[in-house]
Design an enzyme around this catalytic site. Structure first.
Site, PDB file in Angstrom:
ATOM      1  N   ASP A  73       8.156   2.033  -3.865  1.00 36.03           N
ATOM      2  CA  ASP A  73       7.828   1.001  -2.812  1.00 36.03           C
ATOM      3  C   ASP A  73       9.013   0.955  -1.637  1.00 36.03           C
ATOM      4  O   ASP A  73       9.923   1.255  -2.086  1.00 36.03           O
ATOM      5  CB  ASP A  73       7.338  -0.173  -3.399  1.00 36.03           C
ATOM      6  CG  ASP A  73       6.880  -1.215  -2.466  1.00 36.03           C
ATOM      7  OD1 ASP A  73       6.018  -0.778  -1.563  1.00 36.03           O
ATOM      8  OD2 ASP A  73       6.586  -2.398  -2.650  1.00 36.03           O
ATOM      9  N   GLY A  74       8.446   0.570  -0.404  1.00 35.26           N
ATOM     10  CA  GLY A  74       9.499   0.172   0.424  1.00 35.26           C
ATOM     11  C   GLY A  74       9.700   1.434   1.509  1.00 35.26           C
ATOM     12  O   GLY A  74      10.599   1.327   2.395  1.00 35.26           O
TER      13      GLY A  74
ATOM     14  N   HIS B 295       7.865   7.619   4.405  1.00 34.04           N
ATOM     15  CA  HIS B 295       7.015   8.552   3.269  1.00 34.04           C
ATOM     16  C   HIS B 295       7.727   9.755   3.022  1.00 34.04           C
ATOM     17  O   HIS B 295       7.812  10.260   2.039  1.00 34.04           O
ATOM     18  CB  HIS B 295       5.420   8.626   3.517  1.00 34.04           C
ATOM     19  CG  HIS B 295       4.829   7.353   3.709  1.00 34.04           C
ATOM     20  ND1 HIS B 295       4.954   6.373   2.568  1.00 34.04           N
ATOM     21  CD2 HIS B 295       3.950   6.757   4.547  1.00 34.04           C
ATOM     22  CE1 HIS B 295       4.110   5.296   3.274  1.00 34.04           C
ATOM     23  NE2 HIS B 295       3.646   5.569   4.023  1.00 34.04           N
TER      24      HIS B 295
ATOM     25  N   LEU C  54       9.396  18.655 -19.200  1.00 32.87           N
ATOM     26  CA  LEU C  54       9.224  17.273 -18.682  1.00 32.87           C
ATOM     27  C   LEU C  54       7.790  17.283 -18.291  1.00 32.87           C
ATOM     28  O   LEU C  54       7.385  18.284 -17.751  1.00 32.87           O
ATOM     29  CB  LEU C  54       9.931  16.899 -17.679  1.00 32.87           C
ATOM     30  CG  LEU C  54      10.194  15.456 -16.862  1.00 32.87           C
ATOM     31  CD1 LEU C  54      11.513  15.436 -16.233  1.00 32.87           C
ATOM     32  CD2 LEU C  54       8.971  15.363 -15.871  1.00 32.87           C
TER      33      LEU C  54
HETATM   34  C1  FPP Z   1       4.949   2.588  -0.835  1.00 32.14           C
HETATM   35  O1  FPP Z   1       5.590   2.340   0.144  1.00 32.14           O
HETATM   36  C2  FPP Z   1       4.705   3.986  -0.761  1.00 32.14           C
HETATM   37  C3  FPP Z   1       3.291   4.757  -0.571  1.00 32.14           C
HETATM   38  C4  FPP Z   1       2.146   3.997  -0.381  1.00 32.14           C
HETATM   39  C5  FPP Z   1       3.494   6.167  -0.697  1.00 32.14           C
HETATM   40  C6  FPP Z   1       4.196   6.807  -1.921  1.00 32.14           C
HETATM   41  C7  FPP Z   1       4.460   8.168  -1.305  1.00 32.14           C
HETATM   42  C8  FPP Z   1       5.606   8.956  -1.407  1.00 32.14           C
HETATM   43  C9  FPP Z   1       6.983   8.560  -1.483  1.00 32.14           C
HETATM   44  C10 FPP Z   1       5.509  10.464  -0.797  1.00 32.14           C
HETATM   45  C11 FPP Z   1       4.369  11.363  -1.245  1.00 32.14           C
HETATM   46  C12 FPP Z   1       4.089  11.602  -2.639  1.00 32.14           C
HETATM   47  C13 FPP Z   1       3.970  12.751  -3.255  1.00 32.14           C
HETATM   48  C14 FPP Z   1       3.908  13.080  -4.335  1.00 32.14           C
HETATM   49  C15 FPP Z   1       4.259  14.083  -2.121  1.00 32.14           C
HETATM   50  P1  FPP Z   1       5.138   1.339   1.453  1.00 32.14           P
HETATM   51  O2  FPP Z   1       4.419   2.133   2.582  1.00 32.14           O
HETATM   52  O3  FPP Z   1       3.989   0.262   0.743  1.00 32.14           O
HETATM   53  O4  FPP Z   1       6.270   0.470   1.955  1.00 32.14           O
HETATM   54  P2  FPP Z   1       6.359  -0.990   2.387  1.00 32.14           P
HETATM   55  O5  FPP Z   1       5.847  -1.806   1.457  1.00 32.14           O
HETATM   56  O6  FPP Z   1       7.604  -1.248   2.822  1.00 32.14           O
HETATM   57  O7  FPP Z   1       5.415  -1.020   3.756  1.00 32.14           O
END
Ligand code: FPP
Length: 240
Positions: free
Chosen positions: A16-17, A33, A127
């Site tokens: 998250d974040g 992302h 893994l």
């Molecule tokens: C949450 O942050 C994160 C996500 C919804 C997406 C996570 C994806 C990745 C780390 C990269 C893609 C994954 C792969 C497997 C290639 P948020 O957008 O909710 O952050 P915020 O809470 O600060 O708005």
């Protein structure tokens, strides 16, 4: 760190974040992302060093479909690229790839790449990397209830035979041990519909570090914190 004391076997991660990380830099959210992919690599390297056999990442929830179309499209492209580009690296490092969730909701091209990655890495043993995609813990339970009731209706299973083990076997995570530790980045104290059944006794570690800033050292800190905890599984320390 004493790597042998209470080493977690399965670590689940809520990444998250990303949005906040980008906003802090006055960048579009999607840049968060993009930067988050490097943190995934770091986690896999750290898990490899500690010989942790199961990592499960919450990459895209069922609720995430409701984000702006451009953000969803970007996440799909990122995932598609990840499945293409990281594949060699995963395979080289003896990592088995798996996906959980309503993956049939994903674009067909991505479903094919997921299948290809799963098939090509199925015999890898160092893994198991499980990526939750279009995932919802409640929908996972709904799907398990449907599968179990179909078996009962067909006479393959009796109601009296339904145990916790039977429920576990009908979840997407069938065959995976329950997570010992959940790491959540960026400070929120929530489970957010992730692995609801499987996390009954999981230790939760929340860090303020934003996901794109998460590095090996943060992973090691989380494992160390876990090692200092006393897991009682509902008992007292006297009855363990
Ligand atoms: C949450 O942050 C994160 C996500 C919804 C997406 C996570 C994806 C990745 C780390 C990269 C893609 C994954 C792969 C497997 C290639 P948020 O957008 O909710 O952050 P915020 O809470 O600060 O708005």
């Amino acid at each position: 760190m004493t790597t042998n004391a209470l080493r977690p076997r399965h670590i689940a991660v809520i990444m998250d974040g990303n949005g906040r990380w980008a906003e802090q830099r006055r960048l579009p959210r999607i840049e968060g992302h993009r930067a988050g992919v490097e943190s995934i690599r770091e986690v896999l390297r750290a898990a490899h060093e500690l010989e942790i056999p199961y990592i499960t990442l919450y990459a895209f929830s069922n609720e995430n479909w409701h984000r702006p179309k451009e953000e969803v499209n970007f996440l799909m492209r990122l995932l598609s690229d990840y499945l293409d580009k990281e594949f060699e690296e995963l395979h080289k490092n003896n990592i088995r790839f798996q996906a959980i969730g309503r993956t049939d909701m994903l674009p067909e091209e991505i479903q094919k790449k997921i299948e290809k990655n799963i098939k090509a890495t199925e015999h890898n043993t160092a893994l198991t990397l499980t990526v939750a995609l279009s995932y919802s813990g409640r929908l996972e339970l709904v799907d398990a209830v449907k599968k179990i009731s179909e078996k009962v209706a067909r006479g393959q299973l009796r109601t009296s035979e339904i145990t916790e083990a039977v429920v576990s076997e009908h979840l997407y995570t069938q065959g995976l041990p329950d997570p010992d530790l959940l790491i959540r980045t960026s400070g929120e104290m929530r489970i957010s519909n992730f692995l609801l059944w499987q996390m009954s006794y999981t230790e939760i570690y929340v860090t303020d570090v934003l996901w794109p800033d998460f590095r090996k050292q943060h992973f090691f800190e989380a494992v160390e914190a876990y090692q200092k905890r006393e897991r009682r599984f509902g008992r007292t320390h006297l009855t363990r």
